[in-house]
Design a protein around this motif. Sequence first.
Motif, PDB file in Angstrom:
ATOM      1  N   LEU A  43       0.465  -4.123  -3.545  1.00  0.00           N
ATOM      2  CA  LEU A  43       0.501  -4.383  -4.987  1.00  0.00           C
ATOM      3  C   LEU A  43       1.545  -5.448  -5.296  1.00  0.00           C
ATOM      4  O   LEU A  43       2.725  -5.281  -4.993  1.00  0.00           O
ATOM      5  CB  LEU A  43       0.827  -3.090  -5.733  1.00  0.00           C
ATOM      6  N   GLU A  45       3.794  -8.158  -7.774  1.00  0.00           N
ATOM      7  CA  GLU A  45       4.610  -7.999  -8.981  1.00  0.00           C
ATOM      8  C   GLU A  45       3.774  -8.050 -10.264  1.00  0.00           C
ATOM      9  O   GLU A  45       4.099  -7.386 -11.237  1.00  0.00           O
ATOM     10  CB  GLU A  45       5.684  -9.096  -9.032  1.00  0.00           C
ATOM     11  N   ASP A  46       2.694  -8.849 -10.244  1.00  0.00           N
ATOM     12  CA  ASP A  46       1.846  -8.968 -11.438  1.00  0.00           C
ATOM     13  C   ASP A  46       0.614  -8.061 -11.364  1.00  0.00           C
ATOM     14  O   ASP A  46      -0.425  -8.336 -11.970  1.00  0.00           O
ATOM     15  CB  ASP A  46       1.454 -10.429 -11.692  1.00  0.00           C
ATOM     16  N   ASN A  47       0.738  -6.945 -10.630  1.00  0.00           N
ATOM     17  CA  ASN A  47      -0.291  -5.904 -10.533  1.00  0.00           C
ATOM     18  C   ASN A  47      -1.617  -6.373  -9.967  1.00  0.00           C
ATOM     19  O   ASN A  47      -2.677  -5.849 -10.319  1.00  0.00           O
ATOM     20  CB  ASN A  47      -0.503  -5.212 -11.888  1.00  0.00           C
ATOM     21  N   GLN A  48      -1.566  -7.345  -9.078  1.00  0.00           N
ATOM     22  CA  GLN A  48      -2.748  -7.744  -8.319  1.00  0.00           C
ATOM     23  C   GLN A  48      -2.736  -6.963  -7.000  1.00  0.00           C
ATOM     24  O   GLN A  48      -1.664  -6.690  -6.440  1.00  0.00           O
ATOM     25  CB  GLN A  48      -2.741  -9.247  -8.030  1.00  0.00           C
ATOM     26  N   LYS A 119       4.829  -2.128  -2.103  1.00  0.00           N
ATOM     27  CA  LYS A 119       5.345  -2.941  -3.209  1.00  0.00           C
ATOM     28  C   LYS A 119       6.510  -3.790  -2.731  1.00  0.00           C
ATOM     29  O   LYS A 119       7.077  -3.529  -1.674  1.00  0.00           O
ATOM     30  CB  LYS A 119       5.794  -2.042  -4.364  1.00  0.00           C
ATOM     31  N   SER A 141      -7.345  -7.757  -9.724  1.00  0.00           N
ATOM     32  CA  SER A 141      -6.779  -6.723 -10.597  1.00  0.00           C
ATOM     33  C   SER A 141      -7.506  -5.414 -10.323  1.00  0.00           C
ATOM     34  O   SER A 141      -8.623  -5.406  -9.786  1.00  0.00           O
ATOM     35  CB  SER A 141      -6.958  -7.115 -12.070  1.00  0.00           C
ATOM     36  N   LYS A 167      -4.657   5.599  -8.154  1.00  0.00           N
ATOM     37  CA  LYS A 167      -4.806   5.649  -9.609  1.00  0.00           C
ATOM     38  C   LYS A 167      -4.507   7.063 -10.140  1.00  0.00           C
ATOM     39  O   LYS A 167      -3.781   7.225 -11.124  1.00  0.00           O
ATOM     40  CB  LYS A 167      -6.204   5.200 -10.027  1.00  0.00           C
ATOM     41  N   HIS A 171      -0.070   5.257  -9.738  1.00  0.00           N
ATOM     42  CA  HIS A 171       0.458   4.016  -9.185  1.00  0.00           C
ATOM     43  C   HIS A 171      -0.283   2.778  -9.669  1.00  0.00           C
ATOM     44  O   HIS A 171       0.225   1.671  -9.527  1.00  0.00           O
ATOM     45  CB  HIS A 171       0.420   4.051  -7.660  1.00  0.00           C
ATOM     46  N   LEU A 172      -1.478   2.955 -10.214  1.00  0.00           N
ATOM     47  CA  LEU A 172      -2.288   1.824 -10.670  1.00  0.00           C
ATOM     48  C   LEU A 172      -2.683   2.038 -12.133  1.00  0.00           C
ATOM     49  O   LEU A 172      -3.089   3.131 -12.501  1.00  0.00           O
ATOM     50  CB  LEU A 172      -3.543   1.664  -9.823  1.00  0.00           C
ATOM     51  N   ASP A 173      -2.587   0.971 -12.939  1.00  0.00           N
ATOM     52  CA  ASP A 173      -2.953   1.063 -14.353  1.00  0.00           C
ATOM     53  C   ASP A 173      -4.419   0.779 -14.547  1.00  0.00           C
ATOM     54  O   ASP A 173      -5.040   0.011 -13.931  1.00  0.00           O
ATOM     55  CB  ASP A 173      -2.142   0.061 -15.180  1.00  0.00           C
TER      56      ASP A 173
END
Length: 173
Positions: A43, A45-48, A119, A141, A167, A171-173
């Motif tokens: 993952l 920093e920009d949630n990719q 991370k 994403s 998820k 941990h995942l949005d």
Amino acid sequence: MNRTIHQWKKTVSLTEQDMELPNGKSITHTTIVHPGAAVIIPLTEDNQIVMVYQYRPSLRKWMLEVPAGTMELGENPLNCAERELEEETGYSAEHYTALGQLTPMAGMCDEIQHLFIAKGLNKTARYECDEDEIIEVRSYSIAELESMIVSGEITDSKTIACLYKAKLCGHLD
């Protein structure tokens, strides 16, 4: 006693064993003996999520998957995750969080897949892949990946299960 029928890459074998089931019935069971694997969600920093687009010779097609790989004999799951992440994607990670385990083929294989989220990614020099690996590194994403799961573009079970577990664990949005 296990009888080895076939050995592959020094770590995976096909064995046959006479055994008694809990109901008292005696059978001969064939098992794929596997040292286990690490499955990683890298993952950014920009949630990719860093993914691998990999050619799978057994299926004769390309698959979009999270990075993963077989543990070497005696290797622990975290060390395998660290090694495979760098080999397949060219990233290292500052933090790993264990997400649990999967048993992908319990009816015929003893493999346990150890799930991680990675991370604090840092770009490194990518190691050379195994001779049967052709990999392209891509990032998506979670919304894009979910859409690809729904459409059937992503069918890899470890990828779907690991993303869903991450998820559910927040941990995942």
